[in-house]
Design a protein around this motif. Sequence first.
Motif, PDB file in Angstrom:
ATOM      1  N   ALA A 361     -10.211  31.870 -19.682  1.00 22.29           N
ATOM      2  CA  ALA A 361     -10.999  30.740 -19.161  1.00 22.29           C
ATOM      3  C   ALA A 361     -11.586  31.028 -17.787  1.00 22.29           C
ATOM      4  O   ALA A 361     -12.566  30.403 -17.387  1.00 22.29           O
ATOM      5  N   ASP A 362     -10.983  31.971 -17.062  1.00 23.28           N
ATOM      6  CA  ASP A 362     -11.503  32.336 -15.743  1.00 23.28           C
ATOM      7  C   ASP A 362     -12.618  33.370 -15.852  1.00 23.28           C
ATOM      8  O   ASP A 362     -13.496  33.446 -14.995  1.00 23.28           O
ATOM      9  N   GLY A 363     -12.561  34.172 -16.919  1.00 22.66           N
ATOM     10  CA  GLY A 363     -13.387  35.369 -17.025  1.00 22.66           C
ATOM     11  C   GLY A 363     -12.541  36.568 -16.631  1.00 22.66           C
ATOM     12  O   GLY A 363     -11.910  36.591 -15.572  1.00 22.66           O
ATOM     13  N   ARG A 364     -12.470  37.551 -17.515  1.00 18.11           N
ATOM     14  CA  ARG A 364     -11.643  38.728 -17.243  1.00 18.11           C
ATOM     15  C   ARG A 364     -12.200  39.575 -16.109  1.00 18.11           C
ATOM     16  O   ARG A 364     -11.469  40.278 -15.413  1.00 18.11           O
ATOM     17  N   ASP A 365     -13.495  39.536 -15.937  1.00 19.78           N
ATOM     18  CA  ASP A 365     -14.170  40.349 -14.935  1.00 19.78           C
ATOM     19  C   ASP A 365     -14.193  39.592 -13.606  1.00 19.78           C
ATOM     20  O   ASP A 365     -14.853  38.571 -13.479  1.00 19.78           O
ATOM     21  N   ILE A 366     -13.456  40.103 -12.605  1.00 25.11           N
ATOM     22  CA  ILE A 366     -13.425  39.422 -11.308  1.00 25.11           C
ATOM     23  C   ILE A 366     -14.303  40.132 -10.280  1.00 25.11           C
ATOM     24  O   ILE A 366     -14.186  39.885  -9.077  1.00 25.11           O
ATOM     25  N   SER A 367     -15.189  41.003 -10.745  1.00 27.51           N
ATOM     26  CA  SER A 367     -16.073  41.713  -9.808  1.00 27.51           C
ATOM     27  C   SER A 367     -16.993  40.753  -9.054  1.00 27.51           C
ATOM     28  O   SER A 367     -17.537  41.113  -8.007  1.00 27.51           O
ATOM     29  N   TRP A 368     -17.145  39.522  -9.556  1.00 27.01           N
ATOM     30  CA  TRP A 368     -17.992  38.540  -8.874  1.00 27.01           C
ATOM     31  C   TRP A 368     -17.495  38.223  -7.465  1.00 27.01           C
ATOM     32  O   TRP A 368     -18.273  37.787  -6.619  1.00 27.01           O
ATOM     33  N   LEU A 369     -16.215  38.486  -7.204  1.00 24.44           N
ATOM     34  CA  LEU A 369     -15.691  38.244  -5.861  1.00 24.44           C
ATOM     35  C   LEU A 369     -16.409  39.085  -4.807  1.00 24.44           C
ATOM     36  O   LEU A 369     -16.482  38.695  -3.640  1.00 24.44           O
ATOM     37  N   TRP A 370     -16.973  40.218  -5.215  1.00 29.09           N
ATOM     38  CA  TRP A 370     -17.665  41.082  -4.263  1.00 29.09           C
ATOM     39  C   TRP A 370     -19.063  40.574  -3.956  1.00 29.09           C
ATOM     40  O   TRP A 370     -19.725  41.081  -3.038  1.00 29.09           O
ATOM     41  N   LEU A 392      -2.706  35.826 -10.464  1.00 34.79           N
ATOM     42  CA  LEU A 392      -2.570  37.101 -11.161  1.00 34.79           C
ATOM     43  C   LEU A 392      -3.288  38.235 -10.450  1.00 34.79           C
ATOM     44  O   LEU A 392      -2.906  39.395 -10.575  1.00 34.79           O
ATOM     45  N   ARG A 393      -4.344  37.902  -9.727  1.00 36.32           N
ATOM     46  CA  ARG A 393      -5.113  38.934  -9.019  1.00 36.32           C
ATOM     47  C   ARG A 393      -5.126  38.685  -7.511  1.00 36.32           C
ATOM     48  O   ARG A 393      -6.119  38.907  -6.824  1.00 36.32           O
ATOM     49  N   GLY A 394      -3.978  38.225  -7.001  1.00 37.36           N
ATOM     50  CA  GLY A 394      -3.861  37.946  -5.578  1.00 37.36           C
ATOM     51  C   GLY A 394      -4.073  39.170  -4.713  1.00 37.36           C
ATOM     52  O   GLY A 394      -4.673  39.101  -3.632  1.00 37.36           O
ATOM     53  N   GLU A 395      -3.602  40.335  -5.193  1.00 39.31           N
ATOM     54  CA  GLU A 395      -3.767  41.562  -4.419  1.00 39.31           C
ATOM     55  C   GLU A 395      -5.239  41.935  -4.280  1.00 39.31           C
ATOM     56  O   GLU A 395      -5.690  42.370  -3.211  1.00 39.31           O
TER      57      GLU A 395
END
Length: 466
Positions: A361-370, A392-395
Amino acid sequence: MNIRLMMAVLAAKFASFISRRFGWKGSSLPGVVARKIYPGTLRDLAGQARRGIIMVTGTNGKTTTNNMIANVIEAGGFRVVINQEGANLITGVTAAFIKHADWLGRMRFDYALLEVDEASFPRVVKEVKPQFVVVNNFFRDQLDRYGELDKTVQLVRDALKTLPDVHLVLNTDDPLVAQLQTTTGHPASFFGLAPHQRPDNGARQTREARFCPRCGKELHYDTYQYSQLGSYACEDCGFQRPTPEVEAALVETAGTALRCQVRYPAGQVQLAIHTQGFYNLYNALAAFTVGYLVGIEPRRILKGLLRYKPAIGRMETFRYNGKPAVLNLVKNPTGYNEGIATLLNIPGTKNVFMAVNDNDADGRDISWLWDVDFEYLADNHRDIEVFVCSGLRGEEMALRLKYAGVPLEKITVVRELAAAIKEVLEGPGESTYLYSTYTALWPTQKILSGLAVKEDLHAEGLSSLS
């Protein structure tokens, strides 16, 4: 009497009961069960609307806009059905009707107010024919699910073309939205903000639409509100920002509220809402426009908007040991940038919490943070005491802050959500701001509700805004 509809509703209500009994959220489960038993459930229930269906779609602000419209419609004396919790896939939309139906599948309501996910919009309008469709904005969001932005716009545009009779309510400041009038051929009413309403002019933000949606040439902007929203024109083909029927000006922040002057065809009024965030003015203008179009008196529209309370994670405010804490859902670069802008406008020192998950539901790809302008946040970190990263991706969130230039001594990673929230609330800042992606939002809100007191902004009154 439709026996299959009755069986579907009975089974769905039983599933909802079991879900609540075991403490599951399950807002879409009744819709899943009903559609398995009788695929025509949504069509039959929606067909009982006495006055019509109003849908809200687009990228950001669907839940807030839909809930504001509900307040406006109810202030006009009408009964509504609404998917208030933001379950906006076709199963969630179906579940909203089941919740309001009796055991025989009978309903009594005037309007159904439905926020609909962009990718689900084509499926929903095959079964439910709306009288009005509100489109707030189009931004890049969950590339692994939606694909590129032009694909999302095309999904909505093509679905609108299939509707025989619908009135569009469009954000005139977004060229990707404004073009839907000419590309679909449907009548439209436009809303927007007058130019130069924002001091920072959104200068640092990523632009989602640099090019004309009609001819492909680069758009010329006189001013920006944020992202690609602003006053634009194509010098090649003549496409330009349509003149809005409903337009806000003289925007002010008053504590935890916003106010502005609204010009509309019959005159001018002062509008106030109990929430923060510049972008929420667009949501309120959309709701005002819908209310005006369905014939509700302006004073009732304003009263309905004044009663609006933020939904879960939409600038939801708490108080912990006398200090305010604000919870905000973030899901794409534009939304996060606006959240950062709101944070930096809060006076005093702050503690910041950032929860990032990468579930479906979040989207597996978190590259948008950049693509989020954390550099702007780093440039203004002096008033921020701590950054607590979790999820889950706090680091990865902490790494992004490091590369943005946030001092390492201010960054902490706490994987366990409850411990992370407790730590940030007890930070030295005068207030706390919590950012969360979708699947971290409900757990964060539940933990926060157990530690802090939900603040009733309406208890403060808005005498200065009336």
